[in-house]
Design a protein around this motif. Structure first.
Motif, mmCIF file in Angstrom:
data_model
loop_
_atom_site.group_PDB
_atom_site.id
_atom_site.type_symbol
_atom_site.label_atom_id
_atom_site.label_comp_id
_atom_site.label_asym_id
_atom_site.label_seq_id
_atom_site.Cartn_x
_atom_site.Cartn_y
_atom_site.Cartn_z
ATOM 1 N N ILE A 36 -36.642 -1.683 -75.391
ATOM 2 C CA ILE A 36 -35.650 -0.616 -75.539
ATOM 3 C C ILE A 36 -34.355 -1.224 -76.064
ATOM 4 O O ILE A 36 -33.853 -2.199 -75.502
ATOM 5 N N LEU A 37 -33.841 -0.654 -77.145
ATOM 6 C CA LEU A 37 -32.607 -1.123 -77.776
ATOM 7 C C LEU A 37 -31.514 -0.081 -77.529
ATOM 8 O O LEU A 37 -31.553 1.013 -78.096
ATOM 9 N N VAL A 38 -30.565 -0.420 -76.664
ATOM 10 C CA VAL A 38 -29.468 0.486 -76.310
ATOM 11 C C VAL A 38 -28.251 0.098 -77.145
ATOM 12 O O VAL A 38 -27.758 -1.034 -77.023
ATOM 13 N N PRO A 39 -27.750 1.004 -78.001
ATOM 14 C CA PRO A 39 -26.567 0.639 -78.793
ATOM 15 C C PRO A 39 -25.388 0.323 -77.875
ATOM 16 O O PRO A 39 -25.169 1.009 -76.873
ATOM 17 N N LYS A 40 -24.640 -0.718 -78.221
ATOM 18 C CA LYS A 40 -23.497 -1.116 -77.387
ATOM 19 C C LYS A 40 -22.419 -0.043 -77.343
ATOM 20 O O LYS A 40 -21.588 -0.035 -76.437
ATOM 21 N N THR A 41 -22.448 0.885 -78.299
ATOM 22 C CA THR A 41 -21.481 1.990 -78.296
ATOM 23 C C THR A 41 -21.775 2.983 -77.174
ATOM 24 O O THR A 41 -20.910 3.768 -76.797
ATOM 25 N N ASP A 42 -23.003 2.965 -76.611
ATOM 26 C CA ASP A 42 -23.379 3.879 -75.531
ATOM 27 C C ASP A 42 -22.978 3.255 -74.195
ATOM 28 O O ASP A 42 -23.805 2.741 -73.442
ATOM 29 N N THR A 43 -21.683 3.323 -73.899
ATOM 30 C CA THR A 43 -21.159 2.687 -72.693
ATOM 31 C C THR A 43 -21.617 3.403 -71.430
ATOM 32 O O THR A 43 -21.732 2.788 -70.371
ATOM 33 N N ALA A 44 -21.931 4.701 -71.520
ATOM 34 C CA ALA A 44 -22.388 5.448 -70.340
ATOM 35 C C ALA A 44 -23.762 4.941 -69.899
ATOM 36 O O ALA A 44 -23.994 4.715 -68.700
ATOM 37 N N THR A 45 -24.677 4.739 -70.857
ATOM 38 C CA THR A 45 -26.004 4.220 -70.499
ATOM 39 C C THR A 45 -25.883 2.806 -69.951
ATOM 40 O O THR A 45 -26.520 2.461 -68.951
ATOM 41 N N LYS A 46 -25.059 1.965 -70.571
ATOM 42 C CA LYS A 46 -24.905 0.586 -70.090
ATOM 43 C C LYS A 46 -24.329 0.573 -68.673
ATOM 44 O O LYS A 46 -24.766 -0.211 -67.823
ATOM 45 N N ALA A 47 -23.378 1.448 -68.388
ATOM 46 C CA ALA A 47 -22.805 1.515 -67.035
ATOM 47 C C ALA A 47 -23.871 1.943 -66.028
ATOM 48 O O ALA A 47 -23.943 1.403 -64.913
ATOM 49 N N ALA A 48 -24.723 2.894 -66.403
ATOM 50 C CA ALA A 48 -25.796 3.353 -65.506
ATOM 51 C C ALA A 48 -26.805 2.232 -65.274
ATOM 52 O O ALA A 48 -27.290 2.039 -64.146
ATOM 53 N N ILE A 49 -27.121 1.464 -66.328
ATOM 54 C CA ILE A 49 -28.044 0.328 -66.199
ATOM 55 C C ILE A 49 -27.446 -0.732 -65.273
ATOM 56 O O ILE A 49 -28.125 -1.236 -64.373
ATOM 57 N N ASP A 50 -26.163 -1.054 -65.472
ATOM 58 C CA ASP A 50 -25.502 -2.058 -64.629
ATOM 59 C C ASP A 50 -25.509 -1.631 -63.158
ATOM 60 O O ASP A 50 -25.769 -2.447 -62.273
ATOM 61 N N ALA A 51 -25.245 -0.351 -62.898
ATOM 62 C CA ALA A 51 -25.237 0.153 -61.515
ATOM 63 C C ALA A 51 -26.641 0.064 -60.915
ATOM 64 O O ALA A 51 -26.800 -0.325 -59.747
ATOM 65 N N ALA A 52 -27.673 0.400 -61.707
ATOM 66 C CA ALA A 52 -29.054 0.339 -61.217
ATOM 67 C C ALA A 52 -29.465 -1.106 -60.939
ATOM 68 O O ALA A 52 -30.146 -1.385 -59.941
ATOM 69 N N ILE A 53 -29.035 -2.030 -61.790
ATOM 70 C CA ILE A 53 -29.346 -3.451 -61.569
ATOM 71 C C ILE A 53 -28.664 -3.953 -60.300
ATOM 72 O O ILE A 53 -29.272 -4.651 -59.482
ATOM 73 N N ASN A 54 -27.396 -3.591 -60.110
ATOM 74 C CA ASN A 54 -26.682 -4.004 -58.897
ATOM 75 C C ASN A 54 -27.352 -3.453 -57.639
ATOM 76 O O ASN A 54 -27.469 -4.141 -56.626
#
Length: 194
Positions: A36-54
């Motif tokens: 899965i390639l998440v564009p770095k411009t999609d900060t909302a998805t990255k924040a959700a991924i970071d929260a799920a990883i934590n």
């Protein structure tokens, strides 16, 4: 929904094995998977991924890491502009400007279209298409390695994209059609100047 589960914004899919499971290496269990390639411009998805990883890391401390948080747990999300963690080589061009991770499952993932209807035609699903993914991050302890992996729940195709097949067309491989070999020429008399 589980706090470790994320539905992404629009992403691009690569290395898709969604209809038939495949073993990553000989002797391994076959799994359904996609990168899965998440564009770095999609900060909302990255924040959700970071929260799920934590959240997965916190679960790991109590569940499978003996009450101790590893100083640097292995995390499955990588910077597509950096080196591959496996061999230090750069990621492919399609990964530039993206966060990159692979999600897999022993069970078949759901595969749906924009209208959330099942996609049954396998040719509709390929590396290079765009869509959304539903994934769950989880802690693991395996062969002394502690980290966070990613389970694939399902994929929603939103639109087509340029295929990332790595295949070449016949025209790319062989060029323009060759002239007919003159009658009577044999293998020993290569008329094309070899």
């Amino acid at each position: 929904m589980n706090q470790n589960t994320v539905t992404t914004g629009e992403v691009r899919f690569s290395y898709t094995n969604l209809f038939k499971p495949r073993a990553q290496q000989e002797g391994a269990d076959p799994k359904y998977s996609t990168t899965i390639l998440v564009p770095k411009t999609d900060t909302a998805t990255k924040a959700a991924i970071d929260a799920a990883i934590n959240s997965a890391i916190e679960q790991g401390v109590g569940k499978c890491w003996g009450g101790v948080r590893p100083p640097r747990p292995a995390v499955c999300v990588h910077d597509g502009d950096g080196p591959r963690p496996s061999d230090g080589q750069p990621f492919g061009d399609e990964c530039k400007g993206c966060w990159v991770f692979t999600a897999s499952s022993k069970n078949p993932p759901f595969i749906v279209d924009r209208g959330v209807q099942p996609i049954l035609q396998q040719t509709e699903i390929y590396s290079g298409m765009y869509g959304r993914a539903n994934v769950t991050f989880f802690p693991y302890a395996n062969s002394g390695k502690k980290g966070v992996g990613c389970a694939l729940n399902g994929v929603q195709k939103l639109r087509d994209g340029e295929a990332l097949s790595g295949h070449v067309s016949a025209e790319e491989a062989f060029g323009a059609p060759a002239a007919e070999q003159p009658a009577g020429a044999s293998w020993g008399e290569a008329p094309w100047g070899m």
